[in-house]
Enzyme design. Sequence first.
Site, mmCIF file in Angstrom:
data_model
loop_
_atom_site.group_PDB
_atom_site.id
_atom_site.type_symbol
_atom_site.label_atom_id
_atom_site.label_comp_id
_atom_site.label_asym_id
_atom_site.label_seq_id
_atom_site.Cartn_x
_atom_site.Cartn_y
_atom_site.Cartn_z
ATOM 1 N N LYS A 171 -34.870 -45.768 15.558
ATOM 2 C CA LYS A 171 -34.717 -44.624 16.450
ATOM 3 C C LYS A 171 -35.137 -43.402 15.644
ATOM 4 C CE LYS A 171 -31.933 -41.455 17.149
ATOM 5 N NZ LYS A 171 -32.960 -40.389 17.320
ATOM 6 N N GLY A 202 -34.763 -41.436 21.463
ATOM 7 C CA GLY A 202 -33.529 -40.916 22.051
ATOM 8 C C GLY A 202 -32.827 -39.966 21.100
ATOM 9 N N ASP A 203 -31.708 -39.441 21.551
ATOM 10 C CA ASP A 203 -30.964 -38.512 20.700
ATOM 11 C C ASP A 203 -29.902 -39.257 19.891
ATOM 12 O OD1 ASP A 203 -28.904 -39.035 22.461
ATOM 13 O OD2 ASP A 203 -29.080 -37.131 23.535
ATOM 14 N N GLY A 204 -29.171 -38.501 19.065
ATOM 15 C CA GLY A 204 -28.185 -39.120 18.184
ATOM 16 C C GLY A 204 -26.935 -39.573 18.911
ATOM 17 N N GLY A 208 -28.581 -43.107 19.159
ATOM 18 C CA GLY A 208 -28.198 -43.270 17.744
ATOM 19 C C GLY A 208 -26.826 -43.917 17.609
ATOM 20 N N GLU A 246 -29.122 -41.302 3.328
ATOM 21 C CA GLU A 246 -29.865 -40.289 2.554
ATOM 22 C C GLU A 246 -29.615 -38.974 3.260
ATOM 23 O OE1 GLU A 246 -31.300 -40.835 -0.185
ATOM 24 O OE2 GLU A 246 -31.699 -42.980 -0.188
ATOM 25 N N CYS A 280 -35.168 -32.217 1.756
ATOM 26 C CA CYS A 280 -33.786 -32.384 1.295
ATOM 27 C C CYS A 280 -33.656 -32.228 -0.213
ATOM 28 C CB CYS A 280 -33.270 -33.746 1.736
ATOM 29 S SG CYS A 280 -34.466 -35.044 1.406
ATOM 30 N N GLU A 380 -27.170 -25.939 2.805
ATOM 31 C CA GLU A 380 -28.577 -26.289 2.852
ATOM 32 C C GLU A 380 -29.239 -25.398 3.912
ATOM 33 O OE1 GLU A 380 -29.426 -30.204 4.449
ATOM 34 O OE2 GLU A 380 -30.638 -30.539 2.678
HETATM 35 P P1 NAD Z 1 -29.840 -34.753 12.013
HETATM 36 O O1 NAD Z 1 -28.787 -35.373 11.199
HETATM 37 O O2 NAD Z 1 -29.445 -33.851 13.116
HETATM 38 O O3 NAD Z 1 -30.744 -35.867 12.690
HETATM 39 C C1 NAD Z 1 -31.278 -36.956 11.947
HETATM 40 C C2 NAD Z 1 -31.373 -38.156 12.846
HETATM 41 O O4 NAD Z 1 -30.053 -38.557 13.182
HETATM 42 C C3 NAD Z 1 -32.089 -37.925 14.173
HETATM 43 O O5 NAD Z 1 -32.807 -39.087 14.509
HETATM 44 C C4 NAD Z 1 -30.947 -37.708 15.155
HETATM 45 O O6 NAD Z 1 -31.266 -38.047 16.480
HETATM 46 C C5 NAD Z 1 -29.907 -38.655 14.585
HETATM 47 N N1 NAD Z 1 -28.519 -38.325 14.880
HETATM 48 C C6 NAD Z 1 -27.957 -37.101 15.041
HETATM 49 N N2 NAD Z 1 -26.638 -37.231 15.307
HETATM 50 C C7 NAD Z 1 -26.372 -38.558 15.284
HETATM 51 C C8 NAD Z 1 -25.189 -39.325 15.507
HETATM 52 N N3 NAD Z 1 -24.014 -38.749 15.783
HETATM 53 N N4 NAD Z 1 -25.273 -40.678 15.427
HETATM 54 C C9 NAD Z 1 -26.452 -41.294 15.152
HETATM 55 N N5 NAD Z 1 -27.594 -40.612 14.962
HETATM 56 C C10 NAD Z 1 -27.562 -39.260 15.010
HETATM 57 O O7 NAD Z 1 -30.783 -34.092 10.954
HETATM 58 P P2 NAD Z 1 -32.195 -33.401 11.156
HETATM 59 O O8 NAD Z 1 -31.910 -32.009 11.553
HETATM 60 O O9 NAD Z 1 -33.105 -34.216 11.976
HETATM 61 O O10 NAD Z 1 -32.772 -33.495 9.644
HETATM 62 C C11 NAD Z 1 -32.476 -32.582 8.660
HETATM 63 C C12 NAD Z 1 -31.413 -33.095 7.715
HETATM 64 O O11 NAD Z 1 -31.784 -34.343 7.127
HETATM 65 C C13 NAD Z 1 -31.200 -32.176 6.550
HETATM 66 O O12 NAD Z 1 -29.830 -31.993 6.339
HETATM 67 C C14 NAD Z 1 -31.836 -32.896 5.373
HETATM 68 O O13 NAD Z 1 -31.365 -32.553 4.124
HETATM 69 C C15 NAD Z 1 -31.600 -34.300 5.702
HETATM 70 N N6 NAD Z 1 -32.585 -35.150 5.044
HETATM 71 C C16 NAD Z 1 -32.227 -35.918 3.976
HETATM 72 C C17 NAD Z 1 -33.159 -36.704 3.333
HETATM 73 C C18 NAD Z 1 -32.799 -37.569 2.160
HETATM 74 O O14 NAD Z 1 -33.547 -38.473 1.858
HETATM 75 N N7 NAD Z 1 -31.717 -37.344 1.491
HETATM 76 C C19 NAD Z 1 -34.456 -36.725 3.761
HETATM 77 C C20 NAD Z 1 -34.795 -35.934 4.843
HETATM 78 C C21 NAD Z 1 -33.845 -35.153 5.489
#
Ligand code: NAD
Length: 477
Positions: A171, A202-204, A208, A246, A280, A380
Site C-alpha cells: 500500500k 488507499g489511505d492509512g 493501511g 523506518e 528522514c 522533524e
Molecule cells: P505518514 O506516516 O503519514 O504516511 C506514511 C504511510 O503510512 C502512507 O502510506 C500512509 O497512508 C500510511 N499511514 C498513515 N497512517 C497510517 C495508519 N494509521 N496505519 C497504517 N498506515 C498508515 O508519513 P508521510 O507523511 O507519508 O512520510 C513522511 C514521514 O516518513 C516522515 O516522518 C519521515 O521521516 C518518515 N520517513 C522515514 C524514513 C526512514 O527510512 N526512516 C524514510 C522516509 C520517510
Amino acid sequence: MLDKRKFYINGAWVDPIVANDLEVLNPATEKPVAVISMGTAADIDRAVAAAKKAFVTYSQTSVEERLALLEKLLAVYKRRYDEMVDTITMELGAPKTMTREQQADVGVGHLQGFIDALKRLKSRDRLPNGDVILREPIGVCGLITPWNWPINQIALKVVPALATGSTCVLKPSEFTPLNAMLYAEMIDEAGFPAGVFNLVNGDGINAGAALSKHRDIDMMSFTGSTRAGIAVSKDAAETVKRVTLELGGKSPNIVFADADLEDRVTGSVLECFNNSGQSCDAPTRMLVERSVYDQVVEIAKRVGREAKVGDPTQEGSHIGPLVSHVQFGRVQALIEAGIAEGARLLVGGAGKPEGFETGYFVKPTIFVDVNNDMRIAREEVFGPVLAIIPFDTEEEAIAVANDTNYGLAAYVQTGDPKRAERVAARLRAGMVHINGGPHRYGSPFGGYKQSGNGREGGIFGLEDFLEVKTVHVPDAA
Ligand code: NAD
C-alpha cells in the site's frame, strides 16, 4: 488526466470493490494529473488472499529461480527508467536532474544490492552443536510506504520479500501512487507468478490499518512518520506479527573546528536542502564548535542564499516544491515557531519564494543561535530548514547530538580520524557519516530509538524477511 483506478491483485489489474476516487496532484502546479481508487478492507482481503495462496508454491522456489526473476526485473526497470523519472517528477515535484540521478537510481542500486546479498545468503547452516539452522521466508508481508523517496522505500521492501520467497501486498502513499503502479507493471512484465506481488491504493486509516490488523499477514514493514508507525505496531500486536519500522529523524551534524569547513559546511547545507528537505536522514541540526561559529555561519549564509527553487520539469540543481498543501502548512508553522522562540533567521523565512505563488514551494531557510530545546531542533520539519547550534567541547557536542527522541543518522566533520572514530562510537544513531561518506547500496539503513526497528538493504534487509528454523537432528551414533 490519467485513469489509474485499478489495483494489481493476483496478477491482473482489477476494479476496486467499491468505487472511491482520489485525484493525485502535481505539487508544482497544484493541478490533478491522475485519478486513483482508495481501497477498503475488502480490497485488502482480496489481495491478502491472493498473496496467501501464492505463498504455497512461491515459498518453495529455488534461490536460482528467484535470482532469475530479480535479474529480469532489473532489466525491465533499466529499460523503463525514464518513465520512472517522469512519474516521480510529476507526482512528487522532485526536479528532473535530481530524480534521474538519485530518486530513480535507488531502484537500480537497491535491487542490485539485494541480488548480490541473495547470492551470499546461507539459507542452511550447521551450528557447532550439530543442529541444523534453516532460514525460511516469513510468509505474507504487508508493506506500507511514504511519498518522500517513493521508489526507494518500495524497493527496500518489495525486493527482499520477493527475494526471500515471501509474497506481499503493497500500500503505497496516496500522495505518490503512480510510481508504485509503474513498478507493479514492471514486476508483471518480469514474469513473477500471479499473487506474489499485489498493490492496493488507499489511505492509512482504512487500507493501511486493514493490512496491519489482518490475521493472514505475517509481517508488516512500514516506513513513514513515528505517529503512523506506532499505530501500525498497535494494530499488528493483536495477531503478534513481526513489525519493522523506518521512521523519522532529527539528525545531528557535528562540525569541529579542524574540519575542512568550506567543503564540509557547503556539502552539509546542500544535503539538508536536498529533496526540498523531505528526507528522514537529512542533517538538519548542525552543531558547530564555537571557535569557528562565525566562519561557519558566513559559509552557510552564502550557500543558503545561492540555493534556488525552480520548476521540477527543468534540468538543474534547484530544489522543487514540497509534496502537498498539508506539508507546506506544517513547514510554515515550524518556521514561524522558530522565529517566535527566538532563533535568528539567517536565510529564507516564512511564505513562498518570489515568483512561485502557484505550487507548494518554500524558501530554503537557515536559523542560527538555535537552542536544542526549541521546536525547530526537536521536531522533524521535513522541509529545507536548517538549525545551527553552537557548542564548546566534544563532550557537550555528543550530549546535544544524542539529546533527541530520534536516532536515525548522524554526521561528523573533522580533520582528526581518531576523533571521528571516538565520536562515532558514542552517537546513538543507526548510521554515522564521516566527512561526507555517502550511504552505499547493500549497507543497512535504519535507526535507533524512535527512528524505528530493523534494517533495510543488502543482507540485513533480507534477514528481516526470514524466519529461523532449528532442526534438532539425532545425536551421531
Ligand atoms: P505518514 O506516516 O503519514 O504516511 C506514511 C504511510 O503510512 C502512507 O502510506 C500512509 O497512508 C500510511 N499511514 C498513515 N497512517 C497510517 C495508519 N494509521 N496505519 C497504517 N498506515 C498508515 O508519513 P508521510 O507523511 O507519508 O512520510 C513522511 C514521514 O516518513 C516522515 O516522518 C519521515 O521521516 C518518515 N520517513 C522515514 C524514513 C526512514 O527510512 N526512516 C524514510 C522516509 C520517510
